[in-house]
Design a protein around this motif. Structure first.
Motif, PDB file in Angstrom:
ATOM      1  N   VAL A 184       9.517   8.798  -2.434  1.00  0.00           N
ATOM      2  CA  VAL A 184       8.804   8.402  -3.643  1.00  0.00           C
ATOM      3  C   VAL A 184       7.843   7.259  -3.350  1.00  0.00           C
ATOM      4  O   VAL A 184       6.663   7.295  -3.745  1.00  0.00           O
ATOM      5  CB  VAL A 184       9.791   7.985  -4.753  1.00  0.00           C
ATOM      6  N   ARG A 185       8.315   6.250  -2.667  1.00  0.00           N
ATOM      7  CA  ARG A 185       7.509   5.038  -2.424  1.00  0.00           C
ATOM      8  C   ARG A 185       6.254   5.355  -1.628  1.00  0.00           C
ATOM      9  O   ARG A 185       5.149   4.941  -1.989  1.00  0.00           O
ATOM     10  CB  ARG A 185       8.359   3.996  -1.703  1.00  0.00           C
ATOM     11  N   LYS A 186       6.406   6.111  -0.553  1.00  0.00           N
ATOM     12  CA  LYS A 186       5.246   6.445   0.269  1.00  0.00           C
ATOM     13  C   LYS A 186       4.392   7.529  -0.387  1.00  0.00           C
ATOM     14  O   LYS A 186       3.162   7.525  -0.267  1.00  0.00           O
ATOM     15  CB  LYS A 186       5.691   6.883   1.669  1.00  0.00           C
ATOM     16  N   GLY A 187       5.053   8.455  -1.073  1.00  0.00           N
ATOM     17  CA  GLY A 187       4.306   9.541  -1.692  1.00  0.00           C
ATOM     18  C   GLY A 187       3.278   9.057  -2.690  1.00  0.00           C
ATOM     19  O   GLY A 187       2.122   9.491  -2.661  1.00  0.00           O
ATOM     20  N   ILE A 188       3.670   8.144  -3.572  1.00  0.00           N
ATOM     21  CA  ILE A 188       2.766   7.714  -4.641  1.00  0.00           C
ATOM     22  C   ILE A 188       1.792   6.627  -4.185  1.00  0.00           C
ATOM     23  O   ILE A 188       0.733   6.448  -4.792  1.00  0.00           O
ATOM     24  CB  ILE A 188       3.565   7.228  -5.874  1.00  0.00           C
ATOM     25  N   THR A 189       2.093   5.916  -3.115  1.00  0.00           N
ATOM     26  CA  THR A 189       1.207   4.839  -2.677  1.00  0.00           C
ATOM     27  C   THR A 189       0.375   5.178  -1.440  1.00  0.00           C
ATOM     28  O   THR A 189      -0.619   4.501  -1.162  1.00  0.00           O
ATOM     29  CB  THR A 189       2.006   3.552  -2.373  1.00  0.00           C
ATOM     30  N   LYS A 216       1.884  13.763 -12.452  1.00  0.00           N
ATOM     31  CA  LYS A 216       2.451  13.097 -13.620  1.00  0.00           C
ATOM     32  C   LYS A 216       2.750  11.637 -13.308  1.00  0.00           C
ATOM     33  O   LYS A 216       2.442  10.737 -14.108  1.00  0.00           O
ATOM     34  CB  LYS A 216       3.731  13.808 -14.045  1.00  0.00           C
ATOM     35  N   LEU A 217       3.330  11.384 -12.148  1.00  0.00           N
ATOM     36  CA  LEU A 217       3.647  10.012 -11.757  1.00  0.00           C
ATOM     37  C   LEU A 217       2.382   9.176 -11.614  1.00  0.00           C
ATOM     38  O   LEU A 217       2.324   8.032 -12.069  1.00  0.00           O
ATOM     39  CB  LEU A 217       4.446  10.018 -10.448  1.00  0.00           C
ATOM     40  N   GLU A 218       1.365   9.759 -11.007  1.00  0.00           N
ATOM     41  CA  GLU A 218       0.109   9.023 -10.855  1.00  0.00           C
ATOM     42  C   GLU A 218      -0.498   8.701 -12.221  1.00  0.00           C
ATOM     43  O   GLU A 218      -0.996   7.579 -12.447  1.00  0.00           O
ATOM     44  CB  GLU A 218      -0.880   9.826 -10.020  1.00  0.00           C
ATOM     45  N   GLN A 219      -0.440   9.650 -13.130  1.00  0.00           N
ATOM     46  CA  GLN A 219      -0.961   9.424 -14.472  1.00  0.00           C
ATOM     47  C   GLN A 219      -0.236   8.270 -15.160  1.00  0.00           C
ATOM     48  O   GLN A 219      -0.846   7.441 -15.843  1.00  0.00           O
ATOM     49  CB  GLN A 219      -0.823  10.694 -15.305  1.00  0.00           C
TER      50      GLN A 219
END
Length: 258
Positions: A184-189, A216-219
């Motif tokens: 999660v941490r690397k995926g979104i950042t 969705k997370l990026e939004q």
């Protein structure tokens, strides 16, 4: 932040040694990569080869992440490289990675802001195929608020991703998300920036998983500051251990509901 979009093609094979051609639309660079020893040679001297040498670690990471069966003559991939990316800072799990109104930065833990913290963790009972996750909010006064949710997913990574999405749906404003999931941490950042430029392709030329969830997370991160911190799982960290315990209990409670 300069992001260079590139095209890679495998043009030659001699046993474990592969000839690669990388282009940026103006210049080309010839490379040799040994999939057994992981030795990489960037040949020639032009603007593109100098760029690749300056950012060699990112290129190596891409090639190391490719499965051996994705190395074949004719393989093509669009990919991107961030010029001057501080790899060590991003890889340091003690640092905080920040998404601030669309920009990305890395700060030492000692420089983090006073923010409401939200801890998340998920659990999957493989035997009974039950899954759940827990969200624990800690406000600036040290008060806690916990929520547990069931999940229909059977992938631990996706359950962790779902937990962070739910946390950002529950709580508005600036937050610090604390997770034991590097996915999660690397995926979104980090990864999502390249996925969006490269038609959501991985190093193997296949589509990234959970695209709708990542979008969705990026939004949910837009228009605010969201810090992503890492906490090691099963390391006697109170908030993380609590989330893990409550997620497992939620899974256990589902047995009696059948």
């Amino acid at each position: 932040m300069l992001i260079k979009q590139l095209q890679l093609e495998i043009v030659e094979e001699k046993g474990p040694l592969y000839g690669l051609l990388i282009s940026d639309g103006r210049n080309q660079a010839d490379l040799l990569f040994d999939i057994m020893t992981k030795e990489l040679k960037i040949l020639g001297d032009n603007a593109l080869t100098r760029f690749l040498l300056a950012n060699e670690f990112q290129l190596r990471k891409l090639l190391h992440n490719k499965c051996s069966d994705s190395f074949y003559i004719g393989f093509q991939l669009d990919f991107s490289v961030i010029d001057g990316k501080d790899i060590a800072a991003f890889n340091n799990r003690d640092n905080i990675v920040v998404k601030d109104h669309g920009s990305i930065a890395v700060i030492p833990n000692a420089e983090k802001r006073d923010l409401t913290e939200v801890y998340t963790d998920g659990s999957y009972d493989e035997k009974h195929q039950h899954s759940a996750y827990c969200i624990l909010k800690k406000d600036l006064d040290g008060h806690y608020e916990a929520h547990e949710f069931t999940s229909g997913d059977k992938s631990s990574s996706l359950i962790e991703l779902q937990a962070v999405i739910k946390a950002l749906e529950l709580y508005s404003g600036d937050l610090r998300i604390m997770t034991d999931s590097q996915y999660v941490r690397k995926g979104i950042t980090e990864w999502i920036l390249h996925w969006k430029l490269n038609d959501w392709c991985t190093a193997n030329g296949t589509k990234a998983k959970n695209i709708n969830q990542w979008l969705k997370l990026e939004q949910l991160c837009e228009g605010r500051r969201v810090e992503f911190g890492y906490v090691k799982a099963h390391n006697n960290h109170f908030e993380n251990e609590y989330c893990n315990l409550m997620a497992r209990k939620k899974c256990e409670s589902m047995k009696s509901e059948i």
